[in-house]
Scaffold this active site. Structure first.
Site, PDB file in Angstrom:
ATOM      1  N   ARG A  46       0.830  -1.213   0.000  1.00 54.95           N
ATOM      2  CA  ARG A  46       0.000   0.000   0.000  1.00 54.95           C
ATOM      3  C   ARG A  46       0.863   1.261   0.000  1.00 54.95           C
ATOM      4  O   ARG A  46       0.565   2.231  -0.712  1.00 54.95           O
ATOM      5  CB  ARG A  46      -0.922  -0.002   1.222  1.00 54.95           C
ATOM      6  CG  ARG A  46      -2.183  -0.842   1.052  1.00 54.95           C
ATOM      7  CD  ARG A  46      -3.075  -0.695   2.271  1.00 54.95           C
ATOM      8  NE  ARG A  46      -2.411  -1.115   3.482  1.00 54.95           N
ATOM      9  CZ  ARG A  46      -2.661  -0.639   4.697  1.00 54.95           C
ATOM     10  NH1 ARG A  46      -3.556   0.322   4.840  1.00 54.95           N
ATOM     11  NH2 ARG A  46      -2.042  -1.096   5.751  1.00 54.95           N
ATOM     12  N   ASN A  60      -6.628  -2.016   2.802  1.00 56.85           N
ATOM     13  CA  ASN A  60      -6.644  -3.474   2.767  1.00 56.85           C
ATOM     14  C   ASN A  60      -8.068  -3.979   2.998  1.00 56.85           C
ATOM     15  O   ASN A  60      -8.789  -3.449   3.840  1.00 56.85           O
ATOM     16  CB  ASN A  60      -5.749  -4.068   3.862  1.00 56.85           C
ATOM     17  CG  ASN A  60      -4.274  -3.969   3.509  1.00 56.85           C
ATOM     18  OD1 ASN A  60      -3.930  -3.681   2.358  1.00 56.85           O
ATOM     19  ND2 ASN A  60      -3.419  -4.190   4.483  1.00 56.85           N
TER      20      ASN A  60
END
Length: 804
Positions: A732, A750
């Site tokens: 990320r 997520n």
């Protein structure tokens, strides 16, 4: 030349035997009336050398007689080329270079003992007697000499690993010849470590006795090592053997003090042919004015073992046998043609010279305005995500291109250099770092040369400070020019091709300051010009159009009545590291700052009063820790027009930074108080995006708009779902950086073992993001990326972008 001084003449309080050469030569130079400057930690910082690497440089010092100024690392002149140093550091390259000048060598060969084929080749090709030594090493560590049989070789190989050098063992006497300018000046013979039996004590006891004596003389001790065992075995002895009275036992085939041997000063006439030998070495390495050659005299020829480009002088100053030789004084006389001896020969206090040097450097003072008392402003989107992504200027130009609907492509050209290009609807333009191909090489070369730039601007009718270009060692021409100036004229010295304010000294008010400024420039060519009073401004123009302006101020701190100057610097540097551009432009303590503080009556330990302002440098340069204040809205039309004229003086300059000295940039130009001092074709774009103080300016977007027609700038939104090994591996964080670089708004989070991304931007940028997402970061393994359009964009989980 003096030939009688010994090590004790140079050994004084504060002396470090580790730096015999640096101190001995410095003190010899001081006795000869030369100016000596020791360049320690502040100098390393000025060169931006990490302190954990500074010890690799040894002791740097500078000598000057007012006409010639040279920097040395022990006995190595920094004028010696990197190629010469690399060649001599590589035993094989050095041997090949010397052999081409008919110098006999030991014919070294490289073997890798961890490679079975190489290991076997060493056994099959070995020609006895031979020497084995590590590829890297010094002081005889890991060296095995005079290996005479396959059995001895097998025994030695059990103690070695990795890459080794194998060379022929040459029988004869080993010498070290010292040369200056290709001519031998002194020589020593190396003797092996040995003991003399008394019929009572064992070999081990005799070695301990000898080591006790050597310890009192501060000499390296005889080592109990594998090479010693090998030599004793050849003589059918062990450590417990008792030699007969008067019997001399050689303990190693390694010679010299580092192995416990002796050094004997010998006359040069005992080495026939050493003059021709040194001339041949000098021909092979013509920039190597000082060297020591380790050779073996076979009685027929001199065989070179090694050429040392930075020889120690202690062996000559204090040999074990024979008369000493003052190599330090010979060294100084060679480089400075027999300078007069102005001082007596009594030892000089090293500490006294250091204290004198602290007050000896002269740097100009700065009389500028205090930094405006405003809080820093950083309004760029995704600022924190732009850190540690390489060239910040290139990054924001590429980001601007993506936002303009253009395609950015990074590649490596045929020569192996990294380049990038931008493609619009009907045009592709290449870039080198942050400079487009629109700017020609010829223009780049002119702007790199400060004197050529000055002439170009003058031809366009733009006022520049009057000045000339000189070779920095042409003191006679510089003196003649300076003496012809009107009385009271102040000048500036700067390297002709310098950047970032390095080597620049301003506000020079005397001839002595001028000479010191030439030292500080550290350049073969300099520009010396009239000093113009005023503040320093950088105006950036693109396509002949003014874009933005920055007021540049020298590094400074403001007191709070609590913290020392050193602590205030640390606090300010911490704040600068939050800025993607300023993070590499922290304030560094160097010799210029030390002088500036001393002149102001301060030290790093001084506690400034509340709101008391202290300038730390004389040069208004952001890369040296200076401050940048955006003044775009204050620039008078006269200065806008001046900057635009300066760019248009160069017909093919895409964009540039124009440096102007002025007293008040918000008022009409006063020709007597204004001058263009530089035009930078590869200027810092990010300087205007991330000022220390003031409003950021989107100059990258303006530049791209001037260079290329916009593509499809319609903004779209897409949703991406990424599957595979993409959680717990920093995916990320990496994806967020990619979005920031592409100029995309993004939300990332997520969802179980998958990653969801909502992004908005131009079509080409969104397409590139999809390609990058399946490529993944270093630790991730994405297996599938699904994509669909979004009718309503919501940067969900925006806070999570910064989660790791």
């Amino acid at each position: 030349m003096s030939g009688t001084a010994t090590l004790s003449d140079y050994f004084v309080t504060g002396f470090s035997s580790n730096n015999t050469c640096s101190y001995a030569i410095s003190l010899a130079a001081e006795r000869r009336g030369l100016r000596v400057e020791w360049l320690g930690i502040p100098f390393f910082k000025h060169l931006q050398v990490p302190l954990n690497q500074a010890n690799q440089l040894g002791n740097l010092y500078r000598l000057s007689d007012g006409r010639r100024r040279l920097i040395f690392n022990r006995t190595l002149a920094l004028s010696v080329s990197e190629q010469t140093r690399k060649t001599l550091a590589d035993k094989f390259s050095a041997a090949a270079a010397l052999a081409s000048y008919n110098i006999a060598t030991t014919k070294p060969q490289l073997y890798d003992l961890d490679d079975p084929k190489s290991y076997q080749a060493l056994h099959s090709k070995a020609s006895y007697p031979l020497v084995l030594k590590p590829v890297k090493g010094s002081m005889g560590k890991g060296v095995f000499a005079n290996i005479e049989t396959p059995a001895e070789l097998t025994s030695v190989l059990q103690k070695l690993s990795g890459k080794v050098v194998c060379e022929r063992h040459i029988s004869g006497k080993e010498y070290r010849i010292y040369a200056l300018g290709g001519q031998p000046v002194a020589a020593v013979r190396r003797h092996p470590p040995m003991i003399t039996g008394d019929g009572q004590r064992t070999v081990e006891q005799l070695i301990e006795q000898e080591n006790t004596a050597r310890g009192k003389r501060k000499l390296p001790k005889i080592k109990f090592e594998d090479a010693t065992l090998l030599r004793l075995k050849k003589s059918r002895l062990t450590y417990q053997s008792v030699p007969e009275a008067g019997e001399q036992i050689i303990l190693s085939d390694k010679l010299g003090r580092s192995s416990g041997g002796m050094i004997e000063r010998v006359p040069l006439n005992s080495l026939p042919g050493c003059g021709q030998f040194c001339e041949a070495v000098y021909s092979a390495f013509p920039d190597l004015e000082v060297f020591a050659a380790d050779v073996i005299d076979t009685g027929k020829e001199l065989v070179v073992i090694e050429i040392n480009s930075r020889p120690q002088s202690s062996s000559l100053l204090k040999p074990d046998l024979g008369d000493p030789f003052d190599f330090a004084d010979a060294f100084v006389c060679y480089f400075f043609s027999q300078p007069k001896r102005l001082h007596n020969t009594a030892p000089i206090s090293v500490r006294a010279i250091k204290d004198d040097l602290k007050s000896g450097a002269v740097r100009a003072s700065f009389s500028g305005r205090a930094l405006a008392d405003y809080a820093p402003v950083i309004a760029e989107p995704d600022t924190e995500l732009l850190h540690n992504q390489g060239n910040i200027h290139q990054l924001i130009l590429q980001r601007a291109a993506w936002r303009q609907g253009c395609l950015v492509n990074c590649f490596t050209n045929k020569s192996g250099y990294k380049r990038w290009s931008v493609t619009s609807a009907n045009r592709t333009l290449r870039f080198r770092q942050n400079m487009p191909a629109v700017t020609s090489l010829k223009t780049r070369e002119i702007t790199n040369d400060k004197f050529a730039t000055k002439r170009k601007l003058e031809q366009a009718g733009i006022y520049t400070p009057r000045g000339e270009a000189f070779a920095s060692n042409d003191i006679d021409a510089i003196t003649t020019w300076y003496r012809a100036l009107p009385t009271g004229t102040k000048v500036v010295v700067k390297p002709i091709d310098g950047a970032g304010g390095k080597g620049v000294t301003s506000n020079i008010q005397s001839y002595d300051e001028l000479l010191m400024a030439l030292d500080y420039a550290r350049a073969s060519q300099v520009v010396i010009e009239e000093h113009i009073e005023g503040d320093d401004f950088r105006l950036i123009c693109s396509g002949g159009r003014f874009l933005a302006a920055i007021h540049r101020l020298p590094a400074s701190v403001t007191g709070d009545g609590k913290h020392t100057i050193e602590q205030l610097i640390a606090i300010k540097n911490k704040a600068r590291k939050a800025n993607p551009y300023l993070k590499k432009c922290v304030i560094r303590y160097d010799e210029a700052m030390a002088y500036r503080l001393q002149k102001s009556g301060y030290t790093l330990a001084t506690v400034l009063a509340d709101n008391e302002h202290c300038f730390l440098n004389d040069i208004a340069n952001v890369s040296a820790g200076g401050d940048s204040v955006d003044v775009t809205d204050k620039v008078h039309d006269d200065y806008r027009a001046l900057a635009e004229r300066a760019q248009l003086a160069f017909t093919d300059l895409a964009y540039c930074g124009v440096d102007i000295l002025a007293t008040d940039i918000s008022s009409p130009i006063d020709p007597k108080k204004t001058a263009v001092i530089e035009v930078n074709a590869n200027c810092d774009v990010a300087l205007h995006h991330f000022p220390s103080v003031g409003k950021p300016r989107n100059v990258a977007g303006e530049i791209m708009a001037d260079l290329l027609p916009a593509g499809n700038t319609e903004r779209q939104a897409r949703y991406y779902r990424v599957r595979g090994k993409v959680t717990g591996v920093g995916y990320r964080r990496w994806a967020a950086k990619m979005c920031a670089a592409l100029g995309l708004e993004a939300g990332i989070r997520n969802v179980g073992s998958e990653v969801e991304i909502s992004a908005r931007g131009t079509q080409v940028a969104l397409d590139e993001l999809q390609r990058l997402l399946i490529q993944g970061s270093n630790k991730s393994v994405p297996t599938e990326v699904s994509c669909r359009p979004l009718n309503i964009f919501n940067a969900r989980g925006g806070v999570n972008i910064l989660d790791k």
